[in-house]
Design a protein around this motif. Structure first.
Motif, PDB file in Angstrom:
ATOM      1  N   MET A  60       0.989  -1.374   0.162  1.00 26.67           N
ATOM      2  CA  MET A  60      -0.056   0.057   0.119  1.00 26.67           C
ATOM      3  C   MET A  60       0.980   1.004  -0.081  1.00 26.67           C
ATOM      4  O   MET A  60       1.477   1.501   1.052  1.00 26.67           O
ATOM      5  CB  MET A  60      -0.869   0.066   1.368  1.00 26.67           C
ATOM      6  CG  MET A  60      -1.908   1.395   1.230  1.00 26.67           C
ATOM      7  SD  MET A  60      -2.863   1.115   2.715  1.00 26.67           S
ATOM      8  CE  MET A  60      -3.779  -0.289   2.761  1.00 26.67           C
ATOM      9  N   PRO A 112      -4.534   2.673  -1.829  1.00 25.73           N
ATOM     10  CA  PRO A 112      -4.550   1.281  -1.775  1.00 25.73           C
ATOM     11  C   PRO A 112      -3.597   0.630  -2.905  1.00 25.73           C
ATOM     12  O   PRO A 112      -3.211  -0.627  -2.686  1.00 25.73           O
ATOM     13  CB  PRO A 112      -6.023   1.044  -2.032  1.00 25.73           C
ATOM     14  CG  PRO A 112      -6.640   2.223  -2.729  1.00 25.73           C
ATOM     15  CD  PRO A 112      -5.623   3.476  -2.190  1.00 25.73           C
ATOM     16  N   ASN A 113      -3.411   1.407  -3.862  1.00 23.02           N
ATOM     17  CA  ASN A 113      -2.669   1.061  -4.910  1.00 23.02           C
ATOM     18  C   ASN A 113      -1.914   2.154  -5.611  1.00 23.02           C
ATOM     19  O   ASN A 113      -2.090   3.207  -5.501  1.00 23.02           O
ATOM     20  CB  ASN A 113      -3.385   0.074  -5.989  1.00 23.02           C
ATOM     21  CG  ASN A 113      -4.602   0.974  -6.264  1.00 23.02           C
ATOM     22  OD1 ASN A 113      -4.508   1.936  -6.986  1.00 23.02           O
ATOM     23  ND2 ASN A 113      -5.607   0.010  -6.358  1.00 23.02           N
TER      24      ASN A 113
END
Length: 98
Positions: free
Chosen positions: A1, A67-68
């Motif tokens: 993350m 998150p990414n």
């Protein structure tokens, strides 16, 4: 993350606007303003002793959990666009390993 760290050079309203933008982006669950951990020493023998230290814009640091990498890129693009509109400087630091 990915963890994004943003350093904003601007006033409180500018930092708040960028924080609000970050909070509104899809996928971003955590935005935190972190305190400046560096002590600001005032040297009494300095030529600038006694001058107000708030003459320029403030510096604010935000941490954003994305998150990414794709969402981190969207964050970067959105913040750059708003910073341009607000005429503030934003620096990015990314920590991919968490």
């Amino acid at each position: 993350m990915p963890l994004l760290r943003l350093r904003i050079t601007g006033n409180e309203n500018d930092a708040r606007a960028i924080g609000n933008l970050l909070s509104s982006l899809e996928g971003i669950e955590h935005v935190e303003e972190v305190a400046d951990l560096m002590p600001h020493m005032d040297d009494s023998d300095s030529s600038s002793a006694g001058l107000p230290d708030d003459a320029g814009p403030g510096v604010h640091e935000l941490e954003v959990d994305a998150p990414n990498a794709s969402t981190a890129n969207k964050v970067r693009e959105a913040v750059e666009a708003l910073a341009f509109d607000l005429d503030v400087l934003v620096e990015f630091e990314t920590d991919e390993e968490r």
